[in-house]
Write a protein that holds these residues in place. Structure first.
Motif, PDB file in Angstrom:
ATOM      1  N   VAL A  16      15.357  21.375  50.124  1.00 51.05           N
ATOM      2  CA  VAL A  16      15.073  20.058  50.695  1.00 51.05           C
ATOM      3  C   VAL A  16      14.749  20.216  52.174  1.00 51.05           C
ATOM      4  O   VAL A  16      15.061  21.242  52.783  1.00 51.05           O
ATOM      5  N   THR A  19      16.024  17.494  57.403  1.00 49.42           N
ATOM      6  CA  THR A  19      16.640  16.179  57.624  1.00 49.42           C
ATOM      7  C   THR A  19      17.653  15.854  56.533  1.00 49.42           C
ATOM      8  O   THR A  19      18.653  15.196  56.788  1.00 49.42           O
ATOM      9  N   VAL A  20      17.411  16.335  55.319  1.00 55.03           N
ATOM     10  CA  VAL A  20      18.364  16.112  54.222  1.00 55.03           C
ATOM     11  C   VAL A  20      19.506  17.122  54.314  1.00 55.03           C
ATOM     12  O   VAL A  20      20.669  16.771  54.102  1.00 55.03           O
ATOM     13  N   LYS A  23      22.477  16.131  56.234  1.00 55.04           N
ATOM     14  CA  LYS A  23      23.382  15.135  55.653  1.00 55.04           C
ATOM     15  C   LYS A  23      24.577  15.762  54.933  1.00 55.04           C
ATOM     16  O   LYS A  23      25.511  15.065  54.557  1.00 55.04           O
ATOM     17  N   LYS A  34      18.769   5.857  40.739  1.00 61.04           N
ATOM     18  CA  LYS A  34      17.402   6.351  40.562  1.00 61.04           C
ATOM     19  C   LYS A  34      17.369   7.180  39.289  1.00 61.04           C
ATOM     20  O   LYS A  34      18.196   8.077  39.110  1.00 61.04           O
ATOM     21  N   LEU A  44      20.943   6.510  45.338  1.00 62.35           N
ATOM     22  CA  LEU A  44      20.334   6.337  46.650  1.00 62.35           C
ATOM     23  C   LEU A  44      21.456   6.070  47.635  1.00 62.35           C
ATOM     24  O   LEU A  44      22.212   5.105  47.470  1.00 62.35           O
ATOM     25  N   GLN A  46      22.698   5.472  51.595  1.00 65.63           N
ATOM     26  CA  GLN A  46      22.296   5.076  52.944  1.00 65.63           C
ATOM     27  C   GLN A  46      23.390   5.496  53.914  1.00 65.63           C
ATOM     28  O   GLN A  46      24.582   5.317  53.638  1.00 65.63           O
ATOM     29  N   SER A  51      19.241   5.764  57.737  1.00 64.65           N
ATOM     30  CA  SER A  51      18.398   6.596  56.881  1.00 64.65           C
ATOM     31  C   SER A  51      18.971   6.574  55.469  1.00 64.65           C
ATOM     32  O   SER A  51      20.157   6.306  55.266  1.00 64.65           O
ATOM     33  N   ALA A  52      18.128   6.838  54.497  1.00 62.22           N
ATOM     34  CA  ALA A  52      18.575   6.849  53.110  1.00 62.22           C
ATOM     35  C   ALA A  52      17.798   7.905  52.343  1.00 62.22           C
ATOM     36  O   ALA A  52      16.621   8.163  52.630  1.00 62.22           O
ATOM     37  N   THR A  53      18.442   8.524  51.387  1.00 61.55           N
ATOM     38  CA  THR A  53      17.800   9.481  50.497  1.00 61.55           C
ATOM     39  C   THR A  53      18.580   9.490  49.191  1.00 61.55           C
ATOM     40  O   THR A  53      19.689   8.979  49.131  1.00 61.55           O
ATOM     41  N   TRP A  54      17.986  10.049  48.154  1.00 61.74           N
ATOM     42  CA  TRP A  54      18.688  10.055  46.878  1.00 61.74           C
ATOM     43  C   TRP A  54      19.223  11.444  46.584  1.00 61.74           C
ATOM     44  O   TRP A  54      18.701  12.449  47.054  1.00 61.74           O
TER      45      TRP A  54
END
Length: 64
Positions: A16, A19-20, A23, A34, A44, A46, A51-54
């Motif tokens: 990834v 930025t991920v 986290k 998802k 998902l 936040q 910022s948010a990602t799954w």
């Protein structure tokens, strides 16, 4: 896991972006689910910085 629940990112399955990766260890809130490509359901998440990602469900754990 439920929408609104706090979770901590505990691992990453795939390669990834940085930025991920940043986290890892952080706590965020589940905002939605998802459908993944045959591997199950993802969530998902936040974070406080908006910022948010799954993530796959096995990449996160419940946080206190």
């Amino acid at each position: 896991m439920e929408v609104g629940q706090k979770v901590r990112v505990r691992r990453l399955r795939d390669r990834v972006p940085d930025t991920v990766i940043a986290k890892l260890g952080q706590v965020g809130t589940i905002r939605d689910y998802k459908m993944t490509d045959g591997s199950g359901v993802g969530v998902l998440v936040q974070f406080d910085d908006k910022s948010a990602t799954w993530f796959f469900e096995d990449e996160v754990e419940a946080s206190q």
